[in-house]
Design a protein around this motif. Structure first.
Motif, PDB file in Angstrom:
ATOM      1  N   UNK A 105      -2.009  -1.318  -1.245  1.00  0.00           N
ATOM      2  CA  UNK A 105      -3.122  -1.162  -0.308  1.00  0.00           C
ATOM      3  C   UNK A 105      -3.080  -2.209   0.802  1.00  0.00           C
ATOM      4  N   UNK A 106      -2.394  -3.329   0.565  1.00  0.00           N
ATOM      5  CA  UNK A 106      -2.265  -4.367   1.603  1.00  0.00           C
ATOM      6  C   UNK A 106      -1.572  -3.841   2.857  1.00  0.00           C
ATOM      7  N   UNK A 107      -0.721  -2.839   2.694  1.00  0.00           N
ATOM      8  CA  UNK A 107       0.037  -2.296   3.822  1.00  0.00           C
ATOM      9  C   UNK A 107      -0.423  -0.870   4.082  1.00  0.00           C
ATOM     10  N   UNK A 108      -1.041  -0.649   5.231  1.00  0.00           N
ATOM     11  CA  UNK A 108      -1.573   0.679   5.541  1.00  0.00           C
ATOM     12  C   UNK A 108      -0.465   1.727   5.615  1.00  0.00           C
ATOM     13  N   UNK A 109       0.776   1.294   5.860  1.00  0.00           N
ATOM     14  CA  UNK A 109       1.891   2.248   5.896  1.00  0.00           C
ATOM     15  C   UNK A 109       2.156   2.811   4.504  1.00  0.00           C
ATOM     16  N   UNK A 110       2.243   1.933   3.502  1.00  0.00           N
ATOM     17  CA  UNK A 110       2.500   2.410   2.142  1.00  0.00           C
ATOM     18  C   UNK A 110       1.280   3.146   1.593  1.00  0.00           C
ATOM     19  N   UNK A 111       0.094   2.730   2.031  1.00  0.00           N
ATOM     20  CA  UNK A 111      -1.136   3.411   1.622  1.00  0.00           C
ATOM     21  C   UNK A 111      -1.115   4.867   2.078  1.00  0.00           C
ATOM     22  N   UNK A 112      -0.782   5.078   3.352  1.00  0.00           N
ATOM     23  CA  UNK A 112      -0.740   6.443   3.879  1.00  0.00           C
ATOM     24  C   UNK A 112       0.385   7.254   3.228  1.00  0.00           C
ATOM     25  N   UNK A 113       1.509   6.608   2.987  1.00  0.00           N
ATOM     26  CA  UNK A 113       2.631   7.302   2.346  1.00  0.00           C
ATOM     27  C   UNK A 113       2.249   7.747   0.935  1.00  0.00           C
ATOM     28  N   UNK A 114       1.439   6.930   0.260  1.00  0.00           N
ATOM     29  CA  UNK A 114       0.960   7.284  -1.083  1.00  0.00           C
ATOM     30  C   UNK A 114       0.157   8.582  -1.032  1.00  0.00           C
TER      31      UNK A 114
END
Length: 380
Positions: A105-114
């Motif tokens: 969740x710290x990285x909005x890129x990985x959050x969106x990819x999730x």
């Protein structure tokens, strides 16, 4: 669920701001021992916790040494050293939310990819390395440019309507999210304990400051159909299940003009969209946070009464020792609850407190919220 003596456990919280302060206010009722780590020697939690440590939340050794003296470790801010938390977890400490989820969740890129990988509804997006890379995606505009890391409280978000706005873009890795012409912004808070018990708070409606990207008003219940409310509730449950997360999760959502419910962002901690629950719901989000991370039975979340929440921000043009103007007038009204966060110094638009208003009549509730926002001012 086996009976446990919660009073014998020490709960460590990374972060000593207003969210931690309100968690402690709930913890007092259970005789819980709370240890706080925060970089600010004057943090709002300093004088109400059992032990306060001043230190850098992003430093491995600081977080690790702090956590060694706690039974359970949790957060009130995401910007923490997850490697130290992973080591503590490996050594048998309970860390909730789990470190790998905080990291995601710290990285909005990985959050969106999730969301994309788990087929969770969200706006279209493309990952970008920086301002120059955005020029390769001009056909994607209008879009919202978000920093991947370190965005907080409205910082790290820019609306790019056309190529003429490129000077506003971030020169750092992030993403472009398709601009959504939404009808409403909602939030649902969901909790899950180690036993797998889950509970959601009713959806609330958020009204954001037009320039600061901060919640200005919150209304509960949200003015939505039962069908939209059910969609939002189910989506929050689906996210926390797919994450396998223990703790409390705030899920911000858009409702489109065609009735779709899309995930905007999530926060794995108590959240601004749940402040009203202290007075307005049978269990507050702060108590629910404690219950979830300590594996206590979760509390009943139904609303007692319609409510509004108004954020109290430092007035523009004032920096210095805080003075609250208009408090006596507000306190003379029925159903008005003022929460100040123990911050001695005000700065323009700094979160200094909030007001919760209870009122059975929704029209009067909204009128009162608008009026009190103009009554109470934080100045210096």
């Amino acid at each position: 669920m086996a009976q446990e003596n919660y009073q014998q456990k020490t709960l460590g919280i990374l972060g000593g701001g207003q969210l931690g302060r309100m968690v402690i206010q709930s913890a007092i009722n259970y005789n819980l021992s709370i240890h706080i780590l925060d970089p600010d020697e004057n943090a709002p939690c300093r004088h109400i916790c059992q032990q306060f440590t001043q230190g850098n939340l992003k430093d491995f050794d600081t977080v690790y040494e702090f956590g060694k003296n706690c039974d359970v470790i949790t957060i009130e801010i995401e910007h923490v050293n997850t490697q130290a938390l992973k080591r503590l977890e490996a050594e048998g400490k309970k860390v909730f939310p789990q470190p790998h989820i905080i990291e995601l969740i710290q990285d909005k890129r990985s959050q969106k990819q999730f969301y994309r990988d788990h087929r969770l509804p969200t706006s279209e997006f493309v990952l970008v390395t920086g301002k120059e890379d955005i020029t390769n995606h001009l056909d994607f505009l209008p879009a919202v440019n978000k920093l991947g890391k370190e965005g907080y409280d409205g910082r790290g978000v820019q609306l790019l309507r056309s190529e003429q706005d490129l000077d506003k873009a971030f020169e750092a890795p992030g993403l472009l999210e398709k601009f959504i012409d939404f009808d409403k912004e909602l939030a649902v808070i969901v909790a899950r304990n180690e036993a797998g018990e889950m509970s959601t708070f009713p959806p609330v409606e958020c009204a954001f400051h037009p320039e600061l990207n901060l919640v200005e008003f919150l209304f509960s219940p949200a003015d939505i159909s039962p069908e939209i409310a059910t969609k939002a509730d189910r989506l929050a449950v689906e996210i926390i299940q797919k994450l396998g997360m223990v703790g409390i999760l705030a899920v911000e959502m858009f409702v489109t003009k065609t009735g779709e419910v899309l995930i905007n962002e999530i926060a794995p901690r108590p959240h601004n969209s749940g402040h009203h629950t202290i007075e307005a719901n049978f269990t507050s989000q702060f108590e629910q946070h404690l219950r979830s991370v300590l594996n206590m039975p979760l509390g009943h979340t139904a609303a007692r009464c319609p409510a509004a929440m108004v954020n109290l921000l430092g007035e523009a043009g004032y920096t210095g020792e805080a003075f609250v103007e208009g408090m006596d007038t507000a306190l003379g009204e029925k159903g008005v609850y003022i929460h100040l966060y123990g911050k001695k110094v005000t700065k323009p638009f700094r979160k200094m407190g909030h007001i919760t208003l209870l009122e059975e009549d929704i029209t009067r509730l909204k009128e009162k919220a608008l009026r009190l926002k103009e009554t109470i001012k934080i100045k210096a």
